[in-house]
Scaffold this active site. Structure first.
Site, PDB file in Angstrom:
ATOM      1  N   HIS A  87     -65.169  98.895 -25.444  1.00  0.00           N
ATOM      2  CA  HIS A  87     -64.947 100.698 -26.355  1.00  0.00           C
ATOM      3  C   HIS A  87     -65.356 101.347 -25.305  1.00  0.00           C
ATOM      4  O   HIS A  87     -66.936 101.434 -24.878  1.00  0.00           O
ATOM      5  CB  HIS A  87     -65.185 101.399 -27.758  1.00  0.00           C
ATOM      6  CG  HIS A  87     -64.043 101.395 -28.807  1.00  0.00           C
ATOM      7  ND1 HIS A  87     -62.825 101.004 -28.421  1.00  0.00           N
ATOM      8  CD2 HIS A  87     -64.033 100.906 -29.884  1.00  0.00           C
ATOM      9  CE1 HIS A  87     -62.061 100.852 -29.543  1.00  0.00           C
ATOM     10  NE2 HIS A  87     -63.208 100.257 -30.907  1.00  0.00           N
ATOM     11  N   CYS A 141     -61.548 101.252 -22.121  1.00  0.00           N
ATOM     12  CA  CYS A 141     -60.318 102.701 -21.336  1.00  0.00           C
ATOM     13  C   CYS A 141     -61.539 103.375 -20.764  1.00  0.00           C
ATOM     14  O   CYS A 141     -63.236 103.902 -21.149  1.00  0.00           O
ATOM     15  CB  CYS A 141     -60.555 103.232 -22.617  1.00  0.00           C
ATOM     16  SG  CYS A 141     -59.125 101.988 -23.389  1.00  0.00           S
TER      17      CYS A 141
END
Length: 352
Positions: A87, A141
């Site tokens: 993440h 991301c």
């Protein structure tokens, strides 16, 4: 003879709301590629994954310490690689360190949620000896710009509207975004600290409360600034957390704020290949619906390009070909390249 070192970090966040499926697959696949194609010695590849306690866990402090150790033993001519799959998120940039136009700090999210920011990676790259190269392959991301102040070679551009097709919508349904929104991250910190009053402005203070001297240098600089200027933070949660802990152990606060000064070198050896732009999300894809077949779209794209180009390929060409491949597969993310003009044309991992 030059050495080649790699740190491969995969975070699937098992049994959490943020669980992913393909990140461990990404780094284990990269390990095979490094051994078979790029001549890395097995002893020089460190693997951190959060799905097996037999491995060193990819906490923020463990990742940072491993990177520093890798850089410290590097010599001119050595090749260093960090491949991270997991993440990403961002947190609002804070004064007085915020630069004009720099509204937020890009971060990776280790398994313990002890964020590492673009400033942390800048500090690590600054210590790479001249003549060595540090390549960061980041499949998360908001990964564009994860090495602070690095020159953009391939960066943001808007995808044509015609590319938004039914195939693209199927691709997005087949996986999950590798993004933890800042509001969701605040909820994680509320649970970890037991303080339901936390707000976005308290993120750095909460991270310092939880991790102290093991927190990001970005976090420690912010807390030190607030203390030096006798500020109480953006909300009362700052006092509730840090001041109560400091009263129990008067030496804890100042000891935890000790950090090394960043060193700079002549010439920038940092190379960032990011899975997407700083304002985009990267996909954790699972087209077959089985965990063993899951992968990060960017990591998989890089592997596919390398598999079809057995000869040396430049960093720039690798990113351009991966970007094209992801567009053809109908993904919305756009891989980017950040490095010096010279390193843009250098072969990926200095393959000869």
């Amino acid at each position: 003879m030059a050495n080649k070192y790699a740190l491969l970090v995969g975070c699937n966040y098992p049994n959490t709301k943020n669980e992913l499926q393909g990140c461990i697959n990404d780094v284990t696949r990269m390990r095979r590629t490094l051994l078979r194609r790029f001549g890395f010695a097995e002893r020089n590849i460190s693997l951190m994954i959060d799905t097996d306690s037999a491995y060193t866990q990819p906490t923020g402090d463990n990742i940072r310490r491993a990177l520093i150790a890798m850089v410290d033993k590097a010599k001119p001519g050595d090749v260093l690689l960090l491949h991270y799959s997991g993440h990403g998120t961002f947190i609002p940039a804070k004064k007085p360190h915020r630069r004009p136009g720099h509204t937020h700090d890009e971060c990776i999210v280790p398994c313990d949620f002890n964020l590492l920011t673009d400033e942390d990676f800048r500090g690590i790259v600054n210590k790479v000896p001249k003549g060595a190269t540090f390549t960061m392959l980041c499949d998360s991301c908001n990964s564009g710009g994860l090495i602070d102040k690095e020159k953009e070679q391939i960066g943001p551009h808007a995808p044509p509207a015609a590319a938004i097709t039914r195939k693209r919508r199927r691709s997005e349904r087949a996986g999950k975004s590798k993004f933890i929104p800042v509001e969701s991250f605040v909820e994680i910190l509320k649970e970890k600290t037991g303080n339901s009053q936390l707000e976005v402005g308290d993120i750095r203070s909460a991270l310092f409360y939880l991790f102290g001297g093991d927190a990001s240098s970005n976090v420690k600089r912010h807390v030190k600034y607030m203390l030096d200027h006798k500020k109480n933070g953006e909300s009362g949660a700052y006092n509730q957390l840090l001041m109560s802990k400091a009263k129990k152990d008067g030496g804890w606060l100042m000891q935890a704020l000790v950090s090394e000064e960043e060193e700079s070198v002549d010439g920038d050896m940092g190379i960032l290949l990011s899975g997407c732009q700083s304002d985009e999300t990267s996909a954790d894809a699972n087209p077959r619906g089985k965990a063993r077949g899951a992968y990060g779209a960017f990591s998989n794209g890089v592997e596919r390009v390398l598999a079809t180009h057995r000869k040396a390929i430049s960093n720039k060409e690798l990113v351009l070909r991966t970007r094209k491949l992801l567009e053809e597969a109908a993904y919305t993310q756009h891989p980017c390249l950040y490095c010096s003009d010279v390193n843009a044309e250098v072969a990926f991992l200095c393959q000869v």
